[in-house]
Motif scaffolding. Structure first.
Motif, PDB file in Angstrom:
ATOM      1  N   GLN A 142       0.841  -1.207   0.000  1.00 27.00           N
ATOM      2  CA  GLN A 142       0.000   0.000   0.000  1.00 27.00           C
ATOM      3  C   GLN A 142       0.874   1.256   0.000  1.00 27.00           C
ATOM      4  O   GLN A 142       0.640   2.185  -0.762  1.00 27.00           O
ATOM      5  CB  GLN A 142      -0.937   0.020   1.212  1.00 27.00           C
ATOM      6  N   MET A 143       1.907   1.257   0.836  1.00 22.15           N
ATOM      7  CA  MET A 143       2.802   2.414   0.867  1.00 22.15           C
ATOM      8  C   MET A 143       3.512   2.587  -0.470  1.00 22.15           C
ATOM      9  O   MET A 143       3.669   3.712  -0.960  1.00 22.15           O
ATOM     10  CB  MET A 143       3.804   2.274   2.011  1.00 22.15           C
ATOM     11  N   GLY A 144       3.924   1.495  -1.077  1.00 23.07           N
ATOM     12  CA  GLY A 144       4.554   1.562  -2.388  1.00 23.07           C
ATOM     13  C   GLY A 144       3.615   2.124  -3.445  1.00 23.07           C
ATOM     14  O   GLY A 144       4.030   2.923  -4.295  1.00 23.07           O
ATOM     15  N   PHE A 145       2.347   1.730  -3.393  1.00 23.65           N
ATOM     16  CA  PHE A 145       1.360   2.258  -4.341  1.00 23.65           C
ATOM     17  C   PHE A 145       1.191   3.762  -4.150  1.00 23.65           C
ATOM     18  O   PHE A 145       1.146   4.520  -5.117  1.00 23.65           O
ATOM     19  CB  PHE A 145       0.007   1.552  -4.189  1.00 23.65           C
ATOM     20  N   TRP A 146       1.088   4.195  -2.877  1.00 22.86           N
ATOM     21  CA  TRP A 146       0.966   5.632  -2.620  1.00 22.86           C
ATOM     22  C   TRP A 146       2.158   6.385  -3.203  1.00 22.86           C
ATOM     23  O   TRP A 146       1.997   7.436  -3.814  1.00 22.86           O
ATOM     24  CB  TRP A 146       0.877   5.909  -1.125  1.00 22.86           C
ATOM     25  N   GLU A 147       3.341   5.845  -2.999  1.00 26.02           N
ATOM     26  CA  GLU A 147       4.542   6.506  -3.511  1.00 26.02           C
ATOM     27  C   GLU A 147       4.526   6.589  -5.030  1.00 26.02           C
ATOM     28  O   GLU A 147       4.874   7.626  -5.605  1.00 26.02           O
ATOM     29  CB  GLU A 147       5.804   5.778  -3.029  1.00 26.02           C
ATOM     30  N   MET A 148       4.136   5.517  -5.690  1.00 24.13           N
ATOM     31  CA  MET A 148       4.123   5.511  -7.155  1.00 24.13           C
ATOM     32  C   MET A 148       3.068   6.465  -7.708  1.00 24.13           C
ATOM     33  O   MET A 148       3.262   7.061  -8.762  1.00 24.13           O
ATOM     34  CB  MET A 148       3.887   4.097  -7.683  1.00 24.13           C
ATOM     35  N   TYR A 175       1.972  11.244   5.000  1.00 26.76           N
ATOM     36  CA  TYR A 175       2.758  10.039   4.781  1.00 26.76           C
ATOM     37  C   TYR A 175       4.242  10.231   5.055  1.00 26.76           C
ATOM     38  O   TYR A 175       4.848   9.444   5.780  1.00 26.76           O
ATOM     39  CB  TYR A 175       2.536   9.538   3.350  1.00 26.76           C
ATOM     40  N   CYS A 176       4.858  11.243   4.492  1.00 29.20           N
ATOM     41  CA  CYS A 176       6.310  11.436   4.661  1.00 29.20           C
ATOM     42  C   CYS A 176       6.675  11.606   6.135  1.00 29.20           C
ATOM     43  O   CYS A 176       7.638  10.995   6.604  1.00 29.20           O
ATOM     44  CB  CYS A 176       6.803  12.613   3.827  1.00 29.20           C
ATOM     45  N   ASP A 177       5.914  12.408   6.854  1.00 27.74           N
ATOM     46  CA  ASP A 177       6.175  12.589   8.289  1.00 27.74           C
ATOM     47  C   ASP A 177       5.994  11.277   9.044  1.00 27.74           C
ATOM     48  O   ASP A 177       6.764  10.961   9.958  1.00 27.74           O
ATOM     49  CB  ASP A 177       5.250  13.646   8.880  1.00 27.74           C
ATOM     50  N   ASN A 178       4.978  10.504   8.661  1.00 32.05           N
ATOM     51  CA  ASN A 178       4.716   9.236   9.341  1.00 32.05           C
ATOM     52  C   ASN A 178       5.813   8.208   9.074  1.00 32.05           C
ATOM     53  O   ASN A 178       6.196   7.456   9.975  1.00 32.05           O
ATOM     54  CB  ASN A 178       3.344   8.692   8.944  1.00 32.05           C
ATOM     55  N   VAL A 179       6.341   8.155   7.854  1.00 32.11           N
ATOM     56  CA  VAL A 179       7.429   7.228   7.550  1.00 32.11           C
ATOM     57  C   VAL A 179       8.687   7.648   8.309  1.00 32.11           C
ATOM     58  O   VAL A 179       9.399   6.797   8.851  1.00 32.11           O
ATOM     59  CB  VAL A 179       7.687   7.134   6.026  1.00 32.11           C
ATOM     60  N   ARG A 180       8.960   8.946   8.368  1.00 33.19           N
ATOM     61  CA  ARG A 180      10.123   9.409   9.146  1.00 33.19           C
ATOM     62  C   ARG A 180       9.972   9.045  10.626  1.00 33.19           C
ATOM     63  O   ARG A 180      10.937   8.619  11.265  1.00 33.19           O
ATOM     64  CB  ARG A 180      10.305  10.916   8.985  1.00 33.19           C
ATOM     65  N   ALA A 181       8.765   9.198  11.159  1.00 30.32           N
ATOM     66  CA  ALA A 181       8.513   8.837  12.557  1.00 30.32           C
ATOM     67  C   ALA A 181       8.677   7.334  12.760  1.00 30.32           C
ATOM     68  O   ALA A 181       9.208   6.887  13.791  1.00 30.32           O
ATOM     69  CB  ALA A 181       7.109   9.279  12.975  1.00 30.32           C
ATOM     70  N   TRP A 182       8.242   6.544  11.803  1.00 26.99           N
ATOM     71  CA  TRP A 182       8.385   5.086  11.862  1.00 26.99           C
ATOM     72  C   TRP A 182       9.864   4.711  11.884  1.00 26.99           C
ATOM     73  O   TRP A 182      10.296   3.915  12.724  1.00 26.99           O
ATOM     74  CB  TRP A 182       7.668   4.483  10.670  1.00 26.99           C
ATOM     75  N   LEU A 186       4.987  10.165  -6.821  1.00 29.15           N
ATOM     76  CA  LEU A 186       6.417   9.991  -6.606  1.00 29.15           C
ATOM     77  C   LEU A 186       7.130  11.298  -6.280  1.00 29.15           C
ATOM     78  O   LEU A 186       8.026  11.326  -5.438  1.00 29.15           O
ATOM     79  CB  LEU A 186       7.050   9.325  -7.821  1.00 29.15           C
ATOM     80  N   SER A 187       6.738  12.385  -6.909  1.00 31.18           N
ATOM     81  CA  SER A 187       7.433  13.653  -6.686  1.00 31.18           C
ATOM     82  C   SER A 187       7.299  14.145  -5.243  1.00 31.18           C
ATOM     83  O   SER A 187       8.194  14.814  -4.733  1.00 31.18           O
ATOM     84  CB  SER A 187       6.937  14.724  -7.653  1.00 31.18           C
ATOM     85  N   LEU A 188       6.220  13.811  -4.564  1.00 25.94           N
ATOM     86  CA  LEU A 188       6.035  14.232  -3.172  1.00 25.94           C
ATOM     87  C   LEU A 188       6.373  13.139  -2.160  1.00 25.94           C
ATOM     88  O   LEU A 188       6.958  13.415  -1.122  1.00 25.94           O
ATOM     89  CB  LEU A 188       4.592  14.691  -2.931  1.00 25.94           C
ATOM     90  N   LEU A 189       6.009  11.915  -2.458  1.00 20.66           N
ATOM     91  CA  LEU A 189       6.145  10.845  -1.474  1.00 20.66           C
ATOM     92  C   LEU A 189       7.414  10.013  -1.645  1.00 20.66           C
ATOM     93  O   LEU A 189       7.835   9.336  -0.720  1.00 20.66           O
ATOM     94  CB  LEU A 189       4.922   9.925  -1.515  1.00 20.66           C
ATOM     95  N   GLY A 190       8.027  10.082  -2.812  1.00 18.86           N
ATOM     96  CA  GLY A 190       9.211   9.279  -3.086  1.00 18.86           C
ATOM     97  C   GLY A 190      10.418   9.650  -2.250  1.00 18.86           C
ATOM     98  O   GLY A 190      11.349   8.857  -2.117  1.00 18.86           O
ATOM     99  N   GLU A 191      10.396  10.823  -1.649  1.00 14.31           N
ATOM    100  CA  GLU A 191      11.546  11.263  -0.853  1.00 14.31           C
ATOM    101  C   GLU A 191      11.802  10.393   0.373  1.00 14.31           C
ATOM    102  O   GLU A 191      12.895  10.445   0.939  1.00 14.31           O
ATOM    103  CB  GLU A 191      11.395  12.725  -0.436  1.00 14.31           C
ATOM    104  N   VAL A 192      10.825   9.595   0.787  1.00 17.79           N
ATOM    105  CA  VAL A 192      11.024   8.729   1.961  1.00 17.79           C
ATOM    106  C   VAL A 192      11.034   7.245   1.579  1.00 17.79           C
ATOM    107  O   VAL A 192      10.989   6.384   2.463  1.00 17.79           O
ATOM    108  CB  VAL A 192       9.974   8.992   3.066  1.00 17.79           C
ATOM    109  N   HIS A 193      11.110   6.954   0.291  1.00 15.30           N
ATOM    110  CA  HIS A 193      11.087   5.556  -0.153  1.00 15.30           C
ATOM    111  C   HIS A 193      12.184   4.732   0.525  1.00 15.30           C
ATOM    112  O   HIS A 193      11.937   3.608   0.981  1.00 15.30           O
ATOM    113  CB  HIS A 193      11.218   5.475  -1.671  1.00 15.30           C
ATOM    114  N   HIS A 194      13.374   5.285   0.601  1.00 14.17           N
ATOM    115  CA  HIS A 194      14.488   4.565   1.231  1.00 14.17           C
ATOM    116  C   HIS A 194      14.180   4.218   2.684  1.00 14.17           C
ATOM    117  O   HIS A 194      14.505   3.133   3.152  1.00 14.17           O
ATOM    118  CB  HIS A 194      15.789   5.372   1.123  1.00 14.17           C
TER     119      HIS A 194
END
Length: 156
Positions: free
Chosen positions: A27-33, A131-138, A36-44
């Motif tokens: 699901q997170m991968g789908f959101w990123e795809m 999403y980006c803030d939540n992935v960083r917090a994770w 990508l320009s906004l959410l891809g920054e936290v893919h790593h």
């Protein structure tokens, strides 16, 4: 309809209605795809966090390397581009003498038990808006849990 609840044997996330950790990862991968320009920054961080909470996906050497990456990203603020430049010779599949991916015969495991305070399920439950803030917090929560458990002690 009765809902059967199970727990992931690696990260202890609750699975309901046949929604597993892998479903949350996808699901997170789908959101990123989709954005990508906004959410891809936290893919790593997303991929690293998921795999660190499921250490059997890594080989023992791969898990040690992943913990080092987490420290680099979260504690030291190193960027993915800097890591790629620094580690390109080390991880070159033509030169590398170790496997990154775990197998049934040889997979990563933590030396000390870890109590995770946040999982992939928590990230998806909060939705895509932050999403980006939540992935960083994770990622930060994983760093803190590994540090508290003593599993990062050998990482320099």
């Amino acid at each position: 309809m009765v809902s059967i609840t199970q727990r992931c044997h690696e990260c202890s996330a609750i699975w309901t209605e046949d929604v597993t950790c892998e479903n949350h990862f996808h699901q997170m991968g789908f959101w990123e795809m989709e954005n990508l320009s906004l959410l891809g920054e936290v893919h790593h961080l997303m991929v690293l966090s998921y795999h660190l909470q499921h250490p059997s996906l890594y080989s023992p050497e791969g898990l040690r390397g992943a913990m080092t990456l987490l420290v680099d990203f979260v504690e030291r603020g190193i960027t993915p581009a800097e890591v790629r430049q620094r580690d390109r010779a080390i991880v070159d599949s033509g030169k590398r003498r170790f496997k990154i991916k775990g197998t049934a015969a040889s997979h990563g495991a933590y030396e000390h038990p870890v109590h995770w305070t946040m999982t992939a399920a928590d990230v998806t439950a909060k939705g895509v808006t932050h999403y980006c803030d939540n992935v960083r917090a994770w990622a930060r929560s994983i760093y803190e849990a590994l540090k508290a458990s003593g599993n990062l002690a050998a990482i320099g």
